[in-house]
Design an enzyme around this catalytic site. Structure first.
Site, PDB file in Angstrom:
ATOM      1  N   ASN A 183     -33.894   8.036  28.390  1.00  0.00           N
ATOM      2  CA  ASN A 183     -34.811   9.346  28.274  1.00  0.00           C
ATOM      3  C   ASN A 183     -36.315   9.112  28.618  1.00  0.00           C
ATOM      4  OD1 ASN A 183     -36.086  11.537  27.512  1.00  0.00           O
ATOM      5  ND2 ASN A 183     -35.929  11.558  25.266  1.00  0.00           N
ATOM      6  N   LYS A 225     -38.753  10.633  29.360  1.00  0.00           N
ATOM      7  CA  LYS A 225     -39.775  11.747  29.175  1.00  0.00           C
ATOM      8  C   LYS A 225     -40.707  11.993  30.345  1.00  0.00           C
ATOM      9  CE  LYS A 225     -38.945   9.863  24.274  1.00  0.00           C
ATOM     10  NZ  LYS A 225     -39.362   9.733  22.869  1.00  0.00           N
ATOM     11  N   HIS A 278     -33.857  17.700  21.387  1.00  0.00           N
ATOM     12  CA  HIS A 278     -34.734  16.430  21.075  1.00  0.00           C
ATOM     13  C   HIS A 278     -36.115  17.100  20.282  1.00  0.00           C
ATOM     14  CE1 HIS A 278     -37.437  12.970  21.357  1.00  0.00           C
ATOM     15  NE2 HIS A 278     -36.351  12.398  21.911  1.00  0.00           N
ATOM     16  N   GLU A 288     -38.821  16.144  19.960  1.00  0.00           N
ATOM     17  CA  GLU A 288     -40.074  16.563  21.037  1.00  0.00           C
ATOM     18  C   GLU A 288     -40.094  18.188  21.394  1.00  0.00           C
ATOM     19  OE1 GLU A 288     -40.425  13.144  23.333  1.00  0.00           O
ATOM     20  OE2 GLU A 288     -40.768  11.960  21.616  1.00  0.00           O
ATOM     21  N   GLU A 330     -30.777  10.380  16.043  1.00  0.00           N
ATOM     22  CA  GLU A 330     -32.217   9.989  16.264  1.00  0.00           C
ATOM     23  C   GLU A 330     -33.117  10.435  14.872  1.00  0.00           C
ATOM     24  OE1 GLU A 330     -33.500   9.365  20.595  1.00  0.00           O
ATOM     25  OE2 GLU A 330     -34.107  11.289  19.936  1.00  0.00           O
ATOM     26  N   GLY A 375     -40.375   6.586  18.435  1.00  0.00           N
ATOM     27  CA  GLY A 375     -41.889   6.117  18.952  1.00  0.00           C
ATOM     28  C   GLY A 375     -42.565   5.388  18.207  1.00  0.00           C
ATOM     29  N   SER A 426     -36.721   4.205  18.935  1.00  0.00           N
ATOM     30  CA  SER A 426     -37.285   2.725  19.138  1.00  0.00           C
ATOM     31  C   SER A 426     -36.059   1.590  19.455  1.00  0.00           C
ATOM     32  CB  SER A 426     -38.018   2.375  17.756  1.00  0.00           C
ATOM     33  OG  SER A 426     -39.086   3.433  17.496  1.00  0.00           O
TER      34      SER A 426
HETATM   35  P1  PGA Z   1     -38.285   6.089  21.889  1.00  0.00           P
HETATM   36  O1  PGA Z   1     -37.553   7.567  21.965  1.00  0.00           O
HETATM   37  O2  PGA Z   1     -37.408   5.101  22.210  1.00  0.00           O
HETATM   38  O3  PGA Z   1     -39.483   5.868  22.524  1.00  0.00           O
HETATM   39  O4  PGA Z   1     -38.462   5.827  20.232  1.00  0.00           O
HETATM   40  C1  PGA Z   1     -36.140   7.799  21.849  1.00  0.00           C
HETATM   41  C2  PGA Z   1     -36.192   9.344  22.111  1.00  0.00           C
HETATM   42  O5  PGA Z   1     -36.880   9.936  21.755  1.00  0.00           O
HETATM   43  O6  PGA Z   1     -35.118   9.702  22.845  1.00  0.00           O
END
Ligand code: PGA
Length: 237
Positions: free
Chosen positions: A8, A10, A86, A88, A155, A161, A197
């Site tokens: 991902n 982003k 997700h 976000e 998640e 993050g 993470s």
């Molecule tokens: P991250 O994000 O590995 O940066 O924690 C994972 C995600 O949000 O899919």
């Protein structure tokens, strides 16, 4: 069982970083890696022959929806996966009924869906109720023959993050709980990924977990060296 890695990316990548990124990933042979870059960069990934997912989708097929991408457009371009739900996306007002509409529209176009679910730290005590609610809401009216096109990405919101990951035994327990809930709701056994993470330092702790079918990797996937290490450990190259 063959594991899956979903990158991902982003909004991390700049167009002028792509050439180096692709060069450094040149020797990757595994087929079970799905790259999910920023929408405008997708054609470059398709050109390279990678499996590609889109990070979000709109539920309508066509029409006056400025800034949106439809499942039909994604499908025609050669995109085969979509990340839905997700955490976000909540920044942009996404609610559970939107996720449900997007899921139905994506499956209708035969796109595979990476459905994100997860609880906040505050919700840890009610994890079962929270995750069950998310799954029930997403899976309403999904045709039985489409269930296998859905991968669940667990998640925990506090792990996205932050550099924090759940303790392995707790994670294994939650994955088993999710599989139990999924089977109860759909009557099927679906693949479950872990995200939050995941990086080159913790991947070897996560790979042995029995109920895990792969990873949704965020920021570490934008760094080709970190991603390569994650791939090596996951596929035991
Ligand atoms: P991250 O994000 O590995 O940066 O924690 C994972 C995600 O949000 O899919």
């Amino acid at each position: 069982m063959n594991k899956i890695i979903v990158a991902n990316l982003k909004m991390y990548q700049l167009p002028d970083q792509l050439e180096t990124y692709f060069e450094q990933l040149n020797d990757i042979k595994e087929n079970n890696i799905i790259f999910c870059p920023t929408s405008i960069l997708i054609p470059y990934y398709l050109e390279k022959g990678f499996k590609v997912g889109i990070q979000n989708i709109y539920h309508k097929e066509t029409g006056p929806y400025t800034g949106e991408v439809s499942p039909v457009q994604a499908k025609q371009l050669g995109i085969t996966y979509v990340i839905l739900g997700h955490n976000e996306r909540k920044l942009f007002g996404e609610k559970s009924h939107h996720i449900h509409q997007k899921l139905l529209a994506s499956l209708k176009q035969n796109l595979n869906v990476i459905l994100c679910i997860g609880e906040t730290l505050k919700e840890t005590e009610n994890k079962k109720t929270v995750l069950k609610k998310q799954l029930i809401s997403a899976f309403q009216n999904v045709p039985k023959e489409d269930f296998q096109k859905v991968l669940i990405a667990y998640e925990p919101i506090w792990a996205i993050g932050t550099g924090l990951i759940p303790d392995e035994s707790e994670l294994e327990e939650t994955l088993q709980l999710i599989q139990y809930l999924v089977t109860e709701i759909t009557g099927e056994h679906l693949k479950i990924l872990y995200g939050g993470s995941v990086d080159e330092t913790n991947i070897s702790k996560l790979v042995p977990l029995n109920s895990l079918n792969g990873f949704l990797v965020g920021s570490a996937s934008a760094n080709p060296m970190k991603l390569k290490r994650i791939i090596e450990v996951t596929f035991k190259r």
